[in-house]
Write a protein that holds these residues in place. Structure first.
Motif, short mmCIF file in Angstrom:
data_model
loop_
_atom_site.label_atom_id
_atom_site.label_comp_id
_atom_site.label_asym_id
_atom_site.label_seq_id
_atom_site.Cartn_x
_atom_site.Cartn_y
_atom_site.Cartn_z
N ALA A 120 0.84 -1.19 0.00
CA ALA A 120 0.00 0.00 0.00
C ALA A 120 0.88 1.25 0.00
N VAL A 121 0.47 2.23 -0.80
CA VAL A 121 1.22 3.48 -0.92
C VAL A 121 0.31 4.66 -0.56
N VAL A 122 0.79 5.54 0.29
CA VAL A 122 0.05 6.74 0.69
C VAL A 122 0.95 7.94 0.53
N VAL A 123 0.39 9.02 -0.03
CA VAL A 123 1.14 10.27 -0.17
C VAL A 123 0.40 11.38 0.57
N PHE A 124 1.07 12.01 1.52
CA PHE A 124 0.54 13.20 2.17
C PHE A 124 0.97 14.40 1.31
N SER A 125 -0.02 15.14 0.81
CA SER A 125 0.30 16.22 -0.13
C SER A 125 -0.43 17.50 0.23
N ARG A 126 -0.03 18.57 -0.46
CA ARG A 126 -0.65 19.89 -0.28
C ARG A 126 -1.08 20.41 -1.64
N PRO A 127 -2.32 20.89 -1.78
CA PRO A 127 -2.77 21.45 -3.06
C PRO A 127 -1.86 22.57 -3.54
N GLY A 128 -1.49 22.52 -4.82
CA GLY A 128 -0.65 23.55 -5.40
C GLY A 128 0.84 23.35 -5.17
N CYS A 129 1.21 22.28 -4.47
CA CYS A 129 2.63 22.02 -4.18
C CYS A 129 3.28 21.33 -5.38
N PRO A 130 4.28 21.97 -6.02
CA PRO A 130 4.90 21.36 -7.21
C PRO A 130 5.65 20.06 -6.90
N HIS A 131 6.26 19.97 -5.72
CA HIS A 131 6.96 18.74 -5.35
C HIS A 131 5.98 17.59 -5.14
N CYS A 132 4.81 17.93 -4.59
CA CYS A 132 3.76 16.91 -4.42
C CYS A 132 3.31 16.40 -5.78
N ALA A 133 3.09 17.33 -6.70
CA ALA A 133 2.67 16.94 -8.05
C ALA A 133 3.73 16.07 -8.71
N GLN A 164 -7.91 17.80 3.51
CA GLN A 164 -8.61 16.78 4.30
C GLN A 164 -8.23 16.90 5.78
N LYS A 165 -7.89 18.11 6.19
CA LYS A 165 -7.55 18.43 7.59
C LYS A 165 -6.20 17.86 8.01
N ILE A 166 -5.35 17.53 7.03
CA ILE A 166 -3.99 17.10 7.36
C ILE A 166 -3.13 18.35 7.41
N THR A 167 -3.03 18.95 8.57
CA THR A 167 -2.26 20.18 8.73
C THR A 167 -0.77 19.87 8.86
N SER A 168 0.04 20.92 8.85
CA SER A 168 1.48 20.74 9.02
C SER A 168 1.80 20.09 10.35
N ASN A 169 1.02 20.40 11.38
CA ASN A 169 1.24 19.80 12.69
C ASN A 169 0.95 18.29 12.64
N VAL A 170 -0.14 17.91 11.94
CA VAL A 170 -0.46 16.49 11.79
C VAL A 170 0.63 15.79 10.98
N LEU A 171 1.07 16.45 9.91
CA LEU A 171 2.13 15.88 9.08
C LEU A 171 3.39 15.62 9.91
N ARG A 172 3.77 16.58 10.75
CA ARG A 172 4.97 16.43 11.57
C ARG A 172 4.79 15.32 12.59
N ALA A 173 3.57 15.20 13.15
CA ALA A 173 3.32 14.16 14.15
C ALA A 173 3.41 12.77 13.52
N VAL A 174 2.94 12.64 12.28
CA VAL A 174 2.91 11.34 11.62
C VAL A 174 4.25 10.98 11.00
N THR A 175 4.90 11.96 10.35
CA THR A 175 6.10 11.67 9.57
C THR A 175 7.39 12.18 10.19
N GLY A 176 7.28 13.10 11.15
CA GLY A 176 8.49 13.70 11.72
C GLY A 176 9.06 14.81 10.85
N SER A 177 8.31 15.21 9.82
CA SER A 177 8.80 16.23 8.89
C SER A 177 7.74 17.31 8.69
#
Length: 256
Positions: free
Chosen positions: A182-195, A215-228
């Motif tokens: 399974a593959v999951v990508v946490f992304s941000r709309p308009g982010c060229p690196h995400c695209a 989808q309510k995945i904020t930077s704080n949630v991203l850091r908590a999940v991925t450390g980045s």
């Protein structure tokens, strides 16, 4: 979803080796009405069909359709030309469901009048749910319009889901097939690196779930999940791969 059948379902042995019903579906690919005949869908092709009680219903939306969409590239690698999802729903409902499920690997077929489903002997009475006539859940492998193998869910109360799943179909086609992680990508709309990361995955036939900031995945949630704090962050089989450059390195190491 509780329901009961009103007729006795056919056995797999009574259907295997026989042609699929010759009907015309009223579909709306690209939002234009089009008649799709049985020959157009099956003639000269190896096709996987899975049929289910209804679009937007729980098991169909949470498991049945998503897993076929996820395994579609592997099924195609093993000789399948197309994967059809047939349900006794109209074209508008089927198209909206596909869009909401992001099921780009699946061809949804609206059997609004139930002609195909009735021809298969799979039309069942679900009026106790307010559904009217619907399809029993099954999956089949069709070669040049002839049923090679069919998996029919057991005839009992409720909505059994034991044998018509994508993994069972893949094991029948090739028991040695490698099931992708399974593959999951946490992304941000308009982010060229995400695209860039998502394009690289798509171009290499990798199905992934895009979990975006809207989808309510904020930077704080991203850091908590991925450390980045940087976007995107990709996971494969529960392992953190990282950003766009890391995704490309991963693909290079996989020989893709």
């Amino acid at each position: 979803m509780q329901a009961s059948t009103s007729t006795t379902l056919p056995t797999p042995e009574s259907l295997q080796g026989k042609p699929v019903p010759n009907v015309t579906f009223k579909a709306r690919p690209d939002d234009e009405w089009q008649d799709l005949g049985t020959d157009a869908l099956f003639k000269g092709k190896t096709v996987v069909v899975f049929s289910l009680p209804g679009a937007f219903t729980p098991t169909c939306s949470s498991t049945h359709l998503p897993r076929y969409n996820e395994l579609a590239p592997v099924l195609r690698e093993n000789g399948v030309d197309d994967i059809l999802c047939i349900s006794v729903n109209d074209a508008f409902v089927m198209n909206q469901w596909k869009a909401g499920q992001d099921a780009s690997n699946i061809t949804v077929i609206p059997d609004g009048n139930g002609d195909f489903t009735e021809g298969m002997g799979m039309l069942v009475d679900k009026r106790d749910l307010g559904f009217g006539q619907r399809s029993w859940r099954y999956a089949m492998l069709v070669k040049d319009g002839v049923i090679d193998k069919i998996f029919i869910e057991p005839e009992r109360e409720g909505d059994p889901f034991e044998v018509s799943d994508a993994d069972t179909m893949l094991r029948y086609i090739n028991p040695e097939a490698k099931i992708p992680e399974a593959v999951v990508v946490f992304s941000r709309p308009g982010c060229p690196h995400c695209a860039r990361a998502k394009t690289a995955l798509s171009e290499n036939g990798i199905v992934f779930t895009d979990v975006s900031e809207d989808q309510k995945i904020t930077s704080n949630v991203l850091r908590a999940v991925t450390g980045s704090l940087t976007w995107p962050q990709a996971f494969v089989g529960g392992r953190l791969i990282g950003g766009a450059d890391d995704v490309q390195d991963y693909l290079d190491k996989q020989g893709r």
